[in-house]
Design an enzyme around this catalytic site. Structure first.
Site, PDB file in Angstrom:
ATOM      1  CE  LYS A 239      36.532  36.003  40.136  1.00  0.00           C
ATOM      2  NZ  LYS A 239      35.181  35.788  39.625  1.00  0.00           N
TER       3      LYS A 239
ATOM      4  CB  SER B  55      39.669  40.218  39.685  1.00  0.00           C
ATOM      5  OG  SER B  55      40.355  41.032  40.600  1.00  0.00           O
TER       6      SER B  55
ATOM      7  CE1 TYR C  63      37.640  36.395  43.748  1.00  0.00           C
ATOM      8  CE2 TYR C  63      39.364  38.070  43.680  1.00  0.00           C
ATOM      9  CZ  TYR C  63      38.095  37.649  43.355  1.00  0.00           C
ATOM     10  OH  TYR C  63      37.272  38.476  42.626  1.00  0.00           O
TER      11      TYR C  63
HETATM   12  P1  NAD Z   1      28.817  39.355  45.593  1.00  0.00           P
HETATM   13  O1  NAD Z   1      29.237  38.357  46.612  1.00  0.00           O
HETATM   14  O2  NAD Z   1      28.051  40.533  46.041  1.00  0.00           O
HETATM   15  O3  NAD Z   1      27.993  38.634  44.436  1.00  0.00           O
HETATM   16  C1  NAD Z   1      28.223  37.295  44.060  1.00  0.00           C
HETATM   17  C2  NAD Z   1      26.879  36.582  44.055  1.00  0.00           C
HETATM   18  O4  NAD Z   1      27.086  35.223  43.664  1.00  0.00           O
HETATM   19  C3  NAD Z   1      26.205  36.554  45.412  1.00  0.00           C
HETATM   20  O5  NAD Z   1      24.869  37.032  45.290  1.00  0.00           O
HETATM   21  C4  NAD Z   1      26.228  35.091  45.832  1.00  0.00           C
HETATM   22  O6  NAD Z   1      25.107  34.735  46.602  1.00  0.00           O
HETATM   23  C5  NAD Z   1      26.267  34.401  44.481  1.00  0.00           C
HETATM   24  N1  NAD Z   1      26.858  33.066  44.501  1.00  0.00           N
HETATM   25  C6  NAD Z   1      28.015  32.662  45.079  1.00  0.00           C
HETATM   26  N2  NAD Z   1      28.236  31.355  44.851  1.00  0.00           N
HETATM   27  C7  NAD Z   1      27.207  30.920  44.086  1.00  0.00           C
HETATM   28  C8  NAD Z   1      26.864  29.650  43.515  1.00  0.00           C
HETATM   29  N3  NAD Z   1      27.643  28.594  43.698  1.00  0.00           N
HETATM   30  N4  NAD Z   1      25.727  29.561  42.793  1.00  0.00           N
HETATM   31  C9  NAD Z   1      24.919  30.629  42.607  1.00  0.00           C
HETATM   32  N5  NAD Z   1      25.190  31.860  43.131  1.00  0.00           N
HETATM   33  C10 NAD Z   1      26.318  31.999  43.861  1.00  0.00           C
HETATM   34  O7  NAD Z   1      30.141  39.819  44.815  1.00  0.00           O
HETATM   35  P2  NAD Z   1      30.357  41.004  43.776  1.00  0.00           P
HETATM   36  O8  NAD Z   1      31.224  42.009  44.418  1.00  0.00           O
HETATM   37  O9  NAD Z   1      29.074  41.411  43.187  1.00  0.00           O
HETATM   38  O10 NAD Z   1      31.242  40.266  42.696  1.00  0.00           O
HETATM   39  C11 NAD Z   1      30.676  39.737  41.504  1.00  0.00           C
HETATM   40  C12 NAD Z   1      31.780  39.097  40.698  1.00  0.00           C
HETATM   41  O11 NAD Z   1      32.787  40.072  40.414  1.00  0.00           O
HETATM   42  C13 NAD Z   1      32.489  37.937  41.381  1.00  0.00           C
HETATM   43  O12 NAD Z   1      32.793  36.969  40.417  1.00  0.00           O
HETATM   44  C14 NAD Z   1      33.750  38.587  41.904  1.00  0.00           C
HETATM   45  O13 NAD Z   1      34.777  37.644  42.053  1.00  0.00           O
HETATM   46  C15 NAD Z   1      34.053  39.587  40.814  1.00  0.00           C
HETATM   47  N6  NAD Z   1      34.880  40.714  41.229  1.00  0.00           N
HETATM   48  C16 NAD Z   1      34.485  41.476  42.297  1.00  0.00           C
HETATM   49  C17 NAD Z   1      35.288  42.545  42.707  1.00  0.00           C
HETATM   50  C18 NAD Z   1      34.899  43.389  43.893  1.00  0.00           C
HETATM   51  O14 NAD Z   1      35.760  44.065  44.436  1.00  0.00           O
HETATM   52  N7  NAD Z   1      33.641  43.407  44.314  1.00  0.00           N
HETATM   53  C19 NAD Z   1      36.481  42.844  42.024  1.00  0.00           C
HETATM   54  C20 NAD Z   1      36.835  42.055  40.932  1.00  0.00           C
HETATM   55  C21 NAD Z   1      36.019  40.993  40.543  1.00  0.00           C
HETATM   56  N1  UFG Z   2      42.505  49.596  53.032  1.00  0.00           N
HETATM   57  C1  UFG Z   2      42.763  50.248  54.213  1.00  0.00           C
HETATM   58  N2  UFG Z   2      41.926  50.023  55.275  1.00  0.00           N
HETATM   59  C2  UFG Z   2      40.859  49.178  55.193  1.00  0.00           C
HETATM   60  C3  UFG Z   2      40.592  48.517  53.955  1.00  0.00           C
HETATM   61  C4  UFG Z   2      41.450  48.752  52.903  1.00  0.00           C
HETATM   62  O1  UFG Z   2      43.716  51.007  54.329  1.00  0.00           O
HETATM   63  O2  UFG Z   2      40.146  49.009  56.197  1.00  0.00           O
HETATM   64  C5  UFG Z   2      43.402  49.857  51.895  1.00  0.00           C
HETATM   65  C6  UFG Z   2      44.063  48.581  51.391  1.00  0.00           C
HETATM   66  O3  UFG Z   2      45.232  48.322  52.124  1.00  0.00           O
HETATM   67  C7  UFG Z   2      44.318  48.935  49.925  1.00  0.00           C
HETATM   68  C8  UFG Z   2      43.150  49.864  49.567  1.00  0.00           C
HETATM   69  O4  UFG Z   2      42.623  50.329  50.814  1.00  0.00           O
HETATM   70  O5  UFG Z   2      45.499  49.670  49.817  1.00  0.00           O
HETATM   71  C9  UFG Z   2      42.036  49.146  48.819  1.00  0.00           C
HETATM   72  O6  UFG Z   2      41.690  47.965  49.542  1.00  0.00           O
HETATM   73  P1  UFG Z   2      40.412  47.093  49.204  1.00  0.00           P
HETATM   74  O7  UFG Z   2      40.382  45.966  50.179  1.00  0.00           O
HETATM   75  O8  UFG Z   2      39.214  47.955  49.099  1.00  0.00           O
HETATM   76  O9  UFG Z   2      40.713  46.548  47.731  1.00  0.00           O
HETATM   77  P2  UFG Z   2      41.936  45.677  47.188  1.00  0.00           P
HETATM   78  O10 UFG Z   2      42.683  46.552  46.226  1.00  0.00           O
HETATM   79  O11 UFG Z   2      42.693  45.054  48.256  1.00  0.00           O
HETATM   80  O12 UFG Z   2      41.185  44.491  46.414  1.00  0.00           O
HETATM   81  C10 UFG Z   2      39.984  44.648  45.701  1.00  0.00           C
HETATM   82  C11 UFG Z   2      39.089  43.432  45.892  1.00  0.00           C
HETATM   83  C12 UFG Z   2      39.713  42.215  45.278  1.00  0.00           C
HETATM   84  C13 UFG Z   2      40.012  42.464  43.853  1.00  0.00           C
HETATM   85  C14 UFG Z   2      40.850  43.678  43.696  1.00  0.00           C
HETATM   86  C15 UFG Z   2      40.950  43.976  42.237  1.00  0.00           C
HETATM   87  O13 UFG Z   2      38.900  43.198  47.266  1.00  0.00           O
HETATM   88  O14 UFG Z   2      38.797  41.152  45.337  1.00  0.00           O
HETATM   89  O15 UFG Z   2      40.246  44.811  44.354  1.00  0.00           O
HETATM   90  O16 UFG Z   2      41.775  45.041  42.014  1.00  0.00           O
HETATM   91  F1  UFG Z   2      40.652  41.401  43.328  1.00  0.00           F
END
Ligand code: NAD
Ligand code: UFG
Length: 337
Positions: free
Chosen positions: A151, A124, A147
């Site tokens: 990572k 991330s 978190y």
């Molecule tokens: P998500 O929660 O939709 O998907 C994660 C999946 O992993 C889920 O289906 C959950 O059931 C499964 N899981 C959790 N713990 C587990 C375990 N112990 N064993 C087996 N399965 C398990 O999340 P996502 O948004 O699809 O994120 C996927 C990956 O990308 C994650 O590693 C997350 O940290 C990373 N990531 C997400 C974002 C974001 O904003 N969505 C940003 C940066 C990185």
């Molecule tokens: N925001 C609002 N109102 C809301 C939700 C979000 O104003 O109800 C704003 C936040 O303050 C931020 C922007 O929208 O300025 C984006 O917020 P998000 O929560 O969508 O995303 P973040 O940038 O905080 O974080 C996301 C994921 C993290 C990841 C990161 C990586 O949630 O897990 O992107 O860049 F690590």
């Protein structure tokens, strides 16, 4: 290739599975369904005409992962399975270290035990913390919350495993802000309860499920005072995984930023969503959210030069697709029969 996709029923994993199947790869999903639903499998089949194999289980169970890798003659692993809520990680850091770092250790152990040498890991942009922008892959990593540290530590684990095992190839993809949904409207982001993230919250406001959006902070030193992020369509992100799978073979540890390379403010996202969907998004300004940074976005040049990958879709495309998903599935995957 035969690919084990951990967390493959989740948001990014399901979109990547669609991309893998559409490009002729075979997929085995392992997920404990902690944050996802099996209905996703039906939807993936509907989109691609192919049903991925699915085995319910926990990545922390190394013996189980060993069996999955062996029984299925897996060529590569894409490791999505993790917990991802920043606030929850502050309240319960051990659960996050256990699942996210422990899960990465467990998957690597199983790979070494079975001779599977290639892993693509979900990292991330949050690993960078408060650093000069744009972030390049060599920007110092100083994550600001548990978190983000899980990572960062997982990346260190992968780098050390690659250093100790000459055939091991680990690719950490540092995602910026994934948004949007598959254009079919069949799969998308399905948050539990009140969404933490901007795009799902906006979608629920548009659907009338929430009254108005709170815009966290309008006094940031940005063009309109609201915070700026690099939003990346989840379909572009899925293509980035395919590129990493197909283009990076060299043993070692590799990292790539996956982002658009530019940012949008919260107000710009609202306008894009309104223009893409014809919906009105009522909002109010609220205090800054603790831990938020004013502005960051990717330098995505390395992914372009080495993976031949760049984003193709805009925040307007992502808004239209998020709305297609939200309006067709007002309760996400819940209550679907
Ligand atoms: P998500 O929660 O939709 O998907 C994660 C999946 O992993 C889920 O289906 C959950 O059931 C499964 N899981 C959790 N713990 C587990 C375990 N112990 N064993 C087996 N399965 C398990 O999340 P996502 O948004 O699809 O994120 C996927 C990956 O990308 C994650 O590693 C997350 O940290 C990373 N990531 C997400 C974002 C974001 O904003 N969505 C940003 C940066 C990185
Ligand atoms: N925001 C609002 N109102 C809301 C939700 C979000 O104003 O109800 C704003 C936040 O303050 C931020 C922007 O929208 O300025 C984006 O917020 P998000 O929560 O969508 O995303 P973040 O940038 O905080 O974080 C996301 C994921 C993290 C990841 C990161 C990586 O949630 O897990 O992107 O860049 F690590």
């Amino acid at each position: 290739m035969k690919v084990l996709v951990t967390g493959g029923t989740g948001y990014i994993g399901s979109h990547t599975t669609v991309e893998l199947l559409a490009n002729g790869h075979e997929v085995i999903i392992v997920d404990n369904l902690d944050n996802s639903s099996k209905i996703v499998l039906d939807r993936i089949e509907k989109i691609t005409g192919k049903r991925p194999d699915f085995i319910e289980g926990d990545v922390l169970d190394t013996d189980f992962i060993v069996r999955v890798l062996k029984d299925n003659r897996v060529d590569a692993v894409i490791h999505f399975a993790a917990l991802k809520a920043v606030g929850e990680s502050v309240a319960d850091p051990l659960r996050y270290y256990q699942t996210n770092v422990g899960g990465t250790v467990s998957v690597c152990k199983a790979m070494l035990a079975t001779g599977v040498n290639k892993i693509i890991f979900s990292s991330s942009a949050t690993v960078y913390g408060d650093q000069p922008i744009p972030y390049t892959e060599s920007t110092p990593r100083e994550p600001q919350n548990p978190y983000g540290r899980t990572k960062f530590v997982s990346e260190l684990v992968l780098a050390d495993v690659a250093a100790a095992n000459p055939d091991f190839c680990a690719v950490a993809l540092r995602y910026f802000n994934p948004v949007g949904a598959h254009p079919s409207g069949e799969i998308g982001e399905d948050p539990n309860g009140i969404p933490n993230n901007l795009m799902p919250y906006i979608s629920q406001v548009a659907a009338g499920q929430r009254e108005k959006l709170s815009v966290y902070g309008n006094d940031y030193p940005t063009k309109d005072g609201t915070a700026i992020r690099d939003y990346i369509h989840v379909a572009d992100l899925a293509e980035g995984h395919l590129a990493a799978l197909q283009k990076i073979y060299d043993p070692g540890f590799h990292t790539f930023n996956l982002g658009a390379g530019h940012g949008e403010s919260v107000l710009e996202v609202i306008v894009a969503f309104e223009q893409a969907t014809g919906q009105t998004i009522p909002y109010q300004f609220a205090d800054r959210r603790a831990g938020d940074l004013a502005e960051y976005y990717a330098d995505a040049a390395l992914a372009e030069s080495q993976l031949g990958w760049r984003v193709k879709r805009t925040i307007t495309d992502a808004s239209a697709d998020a709305w297609h998903w939200q309006s067709g599935n007002p309760n996400g995957y819940k209550n679907v029969v």
